[in-house]
Design an enzyme around this catalytic site. Structure first.
Site, PDB file in Angstrom:
ATOM      1  N   LYS A 141     -40.081 106.708 -13.938  1.00  0.00           N
ATOM      2  CA  LYS A 141     -40.480 107.063 -12.480  1.00  0.00           C
ATOM      3  C   LYS A 141     -39.723 107.857 -11.785  1.00  0.00           C
ATOM      4  O   LYS A 141     -38.427 107.720 -11.353  1.00  0.00           O
ATOM      5  CB  LYS A 141     -40.554 105.827 -11.503  1.00  0.00           C
ATOM      6  CG  LYS A 141     -40.678 106.217 -10.006  1.00  0.00           C
ATOM      7  CD  LYS A 141     -41.193 104.882  -9.167  1.00  0.00           C
ATOM      8  CE  LYS A 141     -41.242 105.384  -7.671  1.00  0.00           C
ATOM      9  NZ  LYS A 141     -41.956 104.283  -7.112  1.00  0.00           N
ATOM     10  N   GLU A 143     -36.275 104.175 -12.591  1.00  0.00           N
ATOM     11  CA  GLU A 143     -36.514 105.346 -11.685  1.00  0.00           C
ATOM     12  C   GLU A 143     -35.065 106.060 -11.570  1.00  0.00           C
ATOM     13  O   GLU A 143     -34.193 105.503 -10.727  1.00  0.00           O
ATOM     14  CB  GLU A 143     -36.898 104.792 -10.438  1.00  0.00           C
ATOM     15  CG  GLU A 143     -37.185 105.492  -9.379  1.00  0.00           C
ATOM     16  CD  GLU A 143     -37.551 105.048  -7.946  1.00  0.00           C
ATOM     17  OE1 GLU A 143     -37.712 103.978  -7.808  1.00  0.00           O
ATOM     18  OE2 GLU A 143     -37.777 105.752  -7.165  1.00  0.00           O
TER      19      GLU A 143
HETATM   20  P1  13P Z   1     -41.055 107.289  -2.234  1.00  0.00           P
HETATM   21  O1  13P Z   1     -42.429 107.665  -2.862  1.00  0.00           O
HETATM   22  O2  13P Z   1     -41.314 107.088  -0.584  1.00  0.00           O
HETATM   23  O3  13P Z   1     -40.042 108.494  -2.801  1.00  0.00           O
HETATM   24  O4  13P Z   1     -40.696 106.110  -2.799  1.00  0.00           O
HETATM   25  C1  13P Z   1     -40.789 105.535  -4.061  1.00  0.00           C
HETATM   26  C2  13P Z   1     -40.056 104.614  -4.332  1.00  0.00           C
HETATM   27  O5  13P Z   1     -40.438 103.671  -4.889  1.00  0.00           O
HETATM   28  C3  13P Z   1     -38.413 105.010  -4.212  1.00  0.00           C
HETATM   29  O6  13P Z   1     -37.701 103.784  -5.025  1.00  0.00           O
END
Ligand code: 13P
Length: 341
Positions: free
Chosen positions: A219, A177
């Site tokens: 992600k 991510e």
């Molecule tokens: P949000 O969808 O609130 O951005 O959170 C996703 C997430 O896992 C952040 O690390």
């Protein structure tokens, strides 16, 4: 652990028209959201909230995997069942956030590097023993005057790849991510430029460190104008910019792409995901789905307010949002039938 196990898990996480649920907020983040609604900031309240989520009837219809926080994977429901087992019994693969947070990057004011590599091999073995089959690590990139620096992109991409390689060694599917934040007044084009640069470096590091792309998920952020930008682009413009960026940078071998919501409203996050799947369905080499936290949880948290009498209505609000996003993944989300943006 074979590569095939990683591939099978990665595919199962995004199978059909499902997405992922991020319920892995750190205690500090969870407490901040509780405080805004006057909910006590205690371990018990966090447990109650996570129990409400994990036991919501019908959650497993739209959610293939749920990401837990360290505190939660060690907790049990009131019935004495560990959270990882509650999820698995509902057909939801349990996952775990393994980074230890974004810390100030030395010499680079306003920027962070995500920590948590020390001892990660041992922690992954422990989490796998508790039932976690996938993991998450979030690197954070801010856009600003002169930001991001090349150093910030490099260190976060390097750490994401080191984490991903350790996960795969442990038989755990990594969710990679890299989040380009929507804070600021930058344009959509600037976000597109930065996101492209970040994803190029992330995949260069993943390749250099031998990460199996078929056994991981990406992600990313959607490509958005900054929250403070005077120009807020259309749903279609966001969808087009986001998919163009991903098609340029994400190898087709990656098992799936599941967006974070990043502070978008629940309705806009669904509408944008739907637009991507409607406009590009036949051209996408990977499933394009969701891994939202706020955009799924917030309406339910607003309904719960920490009161046991509101559990059923909060669970309905939660499952409603997961169904909206499941429809968005199919490109069938109907914004007219959803609440206002
Ligand atoms: P949000 O969808 O609130 O951005 O959170 C996703 C997430 O896992 C952040 O690390």
């Amino acid at each position: 652990m074979t590569a095939q196990t990683l591939i099978d898990t990665a595919r199962a996480l995004v199978a059909g028209d499902k997405g992922l649920l991020a319920m892995d907020e750190s205690n500090a983040t969870c407490n901040k959201r509780f405080a805004a609604l006057g909910i006590p900031q205690t371990e018990g309240a966090r447990r109650d909230w996570r129990e409400l989520i994990a036991t919501a009837p019908g959650l497993g219809d739209s959610i293939g995997g749920a990401i837990l926080f360290d505190e939660t994977i060690r907790q049990k429901t009131h019935a004495g069942v560990p959270f990882a087992k509650v999820l698995a019994d509902a057909g939801i693969i349990p996952g775990i956030k393994v980074d230890t947070g974004a810390k100030p990057l030395a010499g680079h004011p306003g920027e962070t590097v995500t920590e948590g590599l020390d001892g990660l091999r041992e922690r992954l073995a422990e989490y796998a023993g508790m039932g976690a089959r996938f993991a998450k690590w979030r690197g954070v990139i801010a856009i600003g005057d002169g930001l991001p620096s090349r150093a910030c992109i490099d260190v976060n991409a390097h750490a994401l790849a080191r984490y991903a390689a350790l996960c795969q060694e442990a038989g755990v599917v990594p969710i990679v991510e890299p989040e380009v934040l929507m804070d600021g007044s930058h344009s959509l084009a600037r976000c597109a430029q930065v996101t492209e640069e970040v994803l190029r470096e992330v995949f260069a590091q993943l390749s250099a460190q031998g990460v199996l792309l078929e056994g991981m998920l990406l992600k990313p952020n959607m490509v958005l104008p900054g929250q403070g930008s005077p120009v807020q682009d259309s749903v279609e413009a966001v969808a087009d910019a986001t998919v163009a960026c991903l098609l340029r940078t994400v190898p087709a071998a990656v098992a799936g792409v599941a967006f974070l919501s990043g502070g978008q409203s629940a309705q806009l996050a669904s509408a944008r995901l739907a637009a991507m799947n409607t406009r590009f369905k036949s051209r996408l080499p990977w499933p394009l789905t969701f891994s939202f936290s706020r955009a799924v949880q917030q309406p339910a948290l607003d309904a719960w307010k920490g009161d046991a009498a509101n559990v059923a209505v909060a669970q309905q609000a939660l499952v409603f949002r997961t169904r909206c996003n499941r429809a968005a993944r199919r490109g069938e989300y109907d914004a007219q039938k959803d609440a206002p943006r």
